[in-house]
Design an enzyme around this catalytic site. Structure first.
Site, PDB file in Angstrom:
ATOM      1  N   HIS A   1       0.829  -1.201   0.000  1.00  0.00           N
ATOM      2  CA  HIS A   1       0.000   0.000   0.000  1.00  0.00           C
ATOM      3  C   HIS A   1       0.864   1.251   0.000  1.00  0.00           C
ATOM      4  O   HIS A   1       1.337   1.689   1.049  1.00  0.00           O
ATOM      5  CB  HIS A   1      -0.908  -0.002   1.231  1.00  0.00           C
ATOM      6  CG  HIS A   1      -1.795  -1.202   1.319  1.00  0.00           C
ATOM      7  ND1 HIS A   1      -1.327  -2.448   1.675  1.00  0.00           N
ATOM      8  CD2 HIS A   1      -3.132  -1.356   1.083  1.00  0.00           C
ATOM      9  CE1 HIS A   1      -2.337  -3.310   1.656  1.00  0.00           C
ATOM     10  NE2 HIS A   1      -3.440  -2.691   1.304  1.00  0.00           N
TER      11      HIS A   1
ATOM     12  N   HIS B   1      -4.247   3.342  -3.407  1.00  0.00           N
ATOM     13  CA  HIS B   1      -4.314   2.836  -2.020  1.00  0.00           C
ATOM     14  C   HIS B   1      -3.541   1.542  -1.824  1.00  0.00           C
ATOM     15  O   HIS B   1      -2.679   1.455  -0.960  1.00  0.00           O
ATOM     16  CB  HIS B   1      -5.778   2.628  -1.609  1.00  0.00           C
ATOM     17  CG  HIS B   1      -5.936   1.747  -0.416  1.00  0.00           C
ATOM     18  ND1 HIS B   1      -5.837   2.219   0.872  1.00  0.00           N
ATOM     19  CD2 HIS B   1      -6.160   0.401  -0.302  1.00  0.00           C
ATOM     20  CE1 HIS B   1      -5.998   1.208   1.715  1.00  0.00           C
ATOM     21  NE2 HIS B   1      -6.196   0.105   1.031  1.00  0.00           N
TER      22      HIS B   1
ATOM     23  N   GLU C   1     -17.283  -4.876  24.512  1.00  0.00           N
ATOM     24  CA  GLU C   1     -16.468  -6.082  24.591  1.00  0.00           C
ATOM     25  C   GLU C   1     -15.268  -6.031  23.654  1.00  0.00           C
ATOM     26  O   GLU C   1     -14.160  -6.414  24.027  1.00  0.00           O
ATOM     27  CB  GLU C   1     -17.317  -7.321  24.268  1.00  0.00           C
ATOM     28  CG  GLU C   1     -18.481  -7.558  25.234  1.00  0.00           C
ATOM     29  CD  GLU C   1     -19.714  -6.716  24.917  1.00  0.00           C
ATOM     30  OE1 GLU C   1     -19.726  -6.019  23.879  1.00  0.00           O
ATOM     31  OE2 GLU C   1     -20.676  -6.756  25.707  1.00  0.00           O
TER      32      GLU C   1
ATOM     33  N   HIS D   1     -27.994 -15.918  24.564  1.00  0.00           N
ATOM     34  CA  HIS D   1     -26.870 -15.695  25.477  1.00  0.00           C
ATOM     35  C   HIS D   1     -26.082 -16.972  25.778  1.00  0.00           C
ATOM     36  O   HIS D   1     -25.115 -16.910  26.528  1.00  0.00           O
ATOM     37  CB  HIS D   1     -27.391 -15.109  26.806  1.00  0.00           C
ATOM     38  CG  HIS D   1     -27.802 -13.669  26.715  1.00  0.00           C
ATOM     39  ND1 HIS D   1     -28.669 -13.202  25.756  1.00  0.00           N
ATOM     40  CD2 HIS D   1     -27.451 -12.577  27.448  1.00  0.00           C
ATOM     41  CE1 HIS D   1     -28.843 -11.888  25.916  1.00  0.00           C
ATOM     42  NE2 HIS D   1     -28.112 -11.493  26.923  1.00  0.00           N
TER      43      HIS D   1
END
Lengths: 688, 688
Positions: free
Chosen positions: B30, B265, B419, B481
């Site tokens: 890149h 890019h 999380e 869950h």
């Protein structure tokens, strides 16, 4: 109050008391948010929501999503009041085995539940998908004077959802897309499980949503100012070209002795607390699960209004059918989930004379063909379009028309670098109906979307994830981008088909089965590197999930492989032949689908008699179900030209043949019968 | 320009040309971001960064994180110029097998790389962790006149990282925590892989960061206004009590014919493009990998300044050692990664007379003991403190002192419902040194953090994830869950230890090994429901990852299990005994650790001779490596009281015994020798 009476306050307090009873009887659940959100829930369901509880699948119904799914006692209560198939007994069975009122709302289990929520951040992201779907279906099917598809998507969200990255991703995109029919209510109660939001969540949520391009409204007294709630919802409905979030200040557990604290979030209220609450609200504290007739009356009226709205819609649709018969039958077909006759003929087939190309390129060819015959196929990439090769020629982007970059009728999505948001949005699109969504990224980054991918499967949603750059074969990007554990993870998810096609015919098969599987999501893994077209593959065979590519009598060994390692294994079979070793070759592009085949068929593919060696450029974890010995990666990949990376790990025809020889010698020396690993004592089949 | 000369412009253009060469020779990589960010990189490394390239591990060095890790040609070039162990030959080996310049930066592979980046969003989140670690270590060890720990953390980020949810989570928390030493540079080049950011990313990034509480600065001409860049960095350094983001407008691929477009890019520049670029910059287009001496001079001076800074720091530390000998030796111990003598004696042991409690409670007891003896143990929960039970008595929260809620010396983190951010932040904390971080959530939501968890393992970082509510045993919350596939996923990750202790001794063992494993992350799964203390468990045995709990001669069957199913399996063993069936029982709390034991030991635990049945309330995927038959969940869990959920799936002593009987009968009928699944033809062991 505009049209509100004392009965509305009674209804709100009824919902609060009922929430305490529902959670209390289960002795498990979350009373806090239902009691805090009862006022807005009541205003929304009694005044705004357009629904027919007797036909919960009416396509132009308003969608309601409870993103803070732990508050589902609230949702079940509303569904009960509004006349959905949720009885008082169902409320009494809250959180009990096999009830239709499980601990978090599950799509498919309860009428009126639009998406599966509870895992935080998912619901609001699903809602973005539902709103996208509405905008798209409206743009495709609405005509002058026929606003067939113009429903709103309402979503309730708490602090938890808004802290989750997936919600940030989806909400940023929703702002970009200017989804005017999306209305979120943020339950700003300042309480999370850890206590006051002051401990971790002090950002300016209103400013954040403004930065996303949302309209932000504000209701200061969410506990009782139902006129202000109504006004905010009206304002939100009027707002075009922007999603709206209403910041609603509430008191968690309103009415409880512990209101305003985190103790009331996730545990039942004590008995005396429920007693004082009912007294305070003017109810008989001895009575449980009580609903005053006035409350039912309000909801009956709302339900009647909704039923009437659907009847009017049906009339409109009848007129539409006369004026635009083709569009009408197309809309009907899509809403009913029927695929167009003969669509599968568009799937390309290949012979060995076709060029070796990356399977991502084969995927591109397939998508391009399917895009022509399946107008319901919509999707896009998480900013890897040129690498995933997911955009077909002449595709139009799904964009707000004001951008000049596309329109809402466009079927190609620019998800941005938002893998988790993408997957959750696709769940919402699939749940809306009439559409088959796909997302795309590198296989390694499907992991970013794990939270949403497992919910696609649990929710039985047909969502396709196109996952290119599927192994060390991506080469130079190196181990940060090379999946090792990903296939094992996806194969362990129930009701999810992980495909790893080896060539063009297998690629077509993967799309065929994925699209036919109306209630199962699929992840389709494709290579960056070129793969030859195999002699003995076919769509029909590969559609079984696994099949014999090279058969030989009295084989010494079976080699089983997937995807880009299949041609390498084929090379090994040839090398072994020259050494006098007879090897069969099996391709298993999809474990999940192969496992659904008859025992007889599976044992014909992976029979007893000769040892089975698996070959895959991943962790070998999980191959024990098909093979005796497993050749794969012991750890991470490496950065380098892809052929050199394969060589580094000895995953070459030579390396495979060497291991197959070892396996053959080992089992010859052992001198015992070899049984197929498919044979299990737990199969309830007594003979082998 | 303040102190800048023409040589600085030469250096910047040298970096640009070198980036083109590095990517060009590799024919992969890149070039766009390195060329666009060369000016800010040059200003930062030559004027601001405090580092000693000869001692890249100096604890008070400034940390630099390239969150847009695909731009690593830039970072490798800077490390080369600044005198790190990155030679010109290493630059020429960019993205080649076994080079120290892989496709994305990897911690441990290259001196000067602080964290592994490339997967978008991780680096900036790691940087938040690095900044937290600095703030904490400073608060603990700095004294009046002794600012031993006061380094800055600099991070470069592109659009991609800022779109990722993980970055949103971490940056929101960074604002909450008022991390003044964190300085981000946002490469606002308006280009992503899919083209202009207008297609997907139109949010107001500056406003978003303001909403998080960051200071937002702005440099309009990032391509050449190095004085403005310098001024912004100075201002950012001065800002206390707020992290800073500098919005730097740049042109991607500056100097290329394709500058400003997405073509530049991720693909090498064409040869003639490199030629014109070098000409334009006044370099010899025939020369490659050329660095003018003036450029080296600038970086040599910076390196010398840094070496001098470290020397001064050492002097300061010497004085500190004299004045605060205990603190000094403690800091030294922790930076060197040595654990306190005898710390492991704090681990509790249990006998059968100890109460049956949830293993999350056992974990709490262990954490509480360890918190006393391991001051380097820091951590917290993603807003589930009261459920994860991770906060020890008298713990102080890590908070900005102005909040009145704690201090930077606090060791308990309130991560919020974030999380993924939590796990990525823990990676940064572990990478800083001197700290052992843990995060906590429900096992099911460790999946949300998958992107960061795999990088803990790839980066060899000792991070603990405390994962409670580890199965259907969580009961009423239901299938949304209840993890089913999660164990398989974690077990398939190389260099990651997934622990599922069955009782108190196993819990202690899991912490023992996790903390001793300096280069391996661990996920520790704990139950919500109560578990009895087992008769034959011990820390020593469980620390082997797997061991025999119940031995019997001439066994008919071995049952192998984990965690909360072990006591159920023990019940089955007793029932089988009463039926005259001799069953052995094996507990394998950690596959990863068990697999490192000697072959002899492993075969003593899972020997040939009798069939082996596994029992676990998860997908059985992956058990083939240890067992012949596998009993587990075929699909999702269910919502209900936990004992009823177990009963629904027949995972009870009765249900297990029934299956064991089947297994015994099946193999008796087959009448063939039974071999341990541990024996593989590929083991290079010829006898059995």
């Amino acid at each position: 109050m505009s049209g509100f009476t004392q009965n509305d306050q009674v209804a709100i307090n009824t919902i609060r008391a009922l929430a305490a009873d529902v959670v209390g009887k289960a002795n498990s659940g979350h009373p806090g948010a239902p009691m805090g959100m009862a006022p807005v829930a009541h205003v929304l369901f009694s005044k705004f929501m357009r629904f027919n509880s007797k036909n919960p699948k009416w396509i132009n119904r308003d969608r309601f999503v409870l993103s803070n799914g732990h508050a589902c006692a609230l949702q079940y209560i509303l569904l009960h009041l509004a006349g959905y198939k949720v009885s008082m007994d169902d409320l009494k069975s809250f959180r009990q085995i096999d009830s239709i009122t499980p601990g978090h709302p599950e799509l498919g289990v309860t009428d009126g539940i639009e998406v599966t929520t509870g895992p935080l951040g998912q619901g609001i992201s699903n809602a973005v998908g539902l709103a996208i779907a509405q905008a798209h279906m409206g743009a495709v099917f609405n005509k002058d004077g026929f606003n067939l598809i113009d429903n709103y998507t309402y979503v309730f969200t708490g602090d938890g959802c808004l802290q989750e990255g997936v919600a940030s991703e989806a909400c940023s995109l929703a702002g970009h897309l200017k989804l005017g029919n999306l209305i979120a209510v943020y339950d700003d109660n300042k309480i999370t499980i850890d206590g006051d939001t002051a401990v971790s969540f002090t950002e300016d949520v209103e400013q954040r949503f403004k930065s996303y391009g949302w309209e932000v409204l504000h209701v200061e007294k969410g506990d009782d100012d139902i006129a202000a709630i109504e006004a905010a919802l009206k304002e939100a409905q009027k707002t075009k070209d922007q999603p709206t979030i209403i910041n609603l200040k509430t008191t968690i557990g309103f009415g409880s002795l512990k209101q305003g604290g985190h103790d009331v979030h996730g545990a039942p209220l004590k008995k005396d607390d429920i007693t004082q609450l009912k007294k305070k609200f003017g109810f008989n504290p001895e009575e449980t699960f009580a609903v005053p007739q006035e409350t039912y009356d309000i909801y009956n009226a709302a339900a009647e209004k909704g039923a009437k709205a659907e009847a009017e819609w049906k009339d409109l649709f009848k007129q539409y059918s006369e004026k635009y018969p083709k569009d009408a039958s197309e809309l009907t077909r899509r809403v009913e989930g029927r695929l167009p006759e003969g669509w599968e003929k568009a799937l390309p087939t290949y012979t060995t004379s076709d060029a070796a190309v990356g399977s991502r390129k084969l995927s591109e060819t397939t998508i391009s063909k399917l895009a022509e015959v399946l107008p319901e196929l919509v999707g896009g990439s998480a900013d890897l379009t040129g690498s995933n090769l997911t955009r077909w020629k002449n595709a139009e982007d799904f964009q707000h028309p004001s951008t000049g970059l596309g329109s809402y009728a466009g079927r190609y999505f620019r998800f941005g670098v938002r893998e988790h948001g993408m997957a959750a949005i696709c769940n919402g699109i699939a749940a809306y109906g009439g559409l088959i969504p796909f997302g795309a990224t590198f296989l390694n980054f499907v992991s970013y979307a794990a939270g949403a991918v497992r919910l696609s499967a649990l929710s039985h949603l047909r969502v396709l994830q196109i996952a290119t750059h599927d192994s060390i074969g991506l080469g130079e990007d190196g181990p940060t981008h090379q999946p090792v554990e990903t296939a094992a993870w996806l194969r362990a998810i129930p009701n999810l088909a992980f495909w790893r096609p080896a060539d063009g015919n297998e690629t077509s098969a993967s799309y065929l089965v994925s699209i036919l599987s109306q209630h199962t999501p699929s992840v389709l893994a494709f290579s960056r590197q070129n793969l030859p077209q195999l002699a003995n593959s076919s769509i029909e065979k590969a559609a079984k999930g696994g099949y014999v590519l090279e058969e030989v009598e009295n084989a010494d060994v079976t080699i089983v492989s997937t995807g880009s390692e299949v041609p390498l294994a084929l090379g090994a079979v040839e090398q072994l032949k020259s050494k006098g070793i007879k090897a069969r070759l099996v391709s298993i592009p999809c474990f999940e689908v192969f496992d659904t085949q008859s025992r007889e068929y599976r044992l014909s593919v992976l029979p007893s008699g000769a040892p089975i060696l698996s070959v895959e450029a991943y962790s070998t974890f999980g191959w024990g179900q098909y093979s005796h010995d497993h050749f794969g990666l012991k750890a991470w990949g490496a950065s380098g030209p892809y052929d050199q990376v394969y060589k580094k790990f000895d995953i070459t025809p030579e390396g495979i043949a060497k291991r197959a020889e070892k396996v053959v010698a080992f089992y010859k020396k052992r001198g015992q019968p070899v049984f197929s690993p498919l044979i299990s004592a737990l199969d309830d089949v007594s003979d082998e």
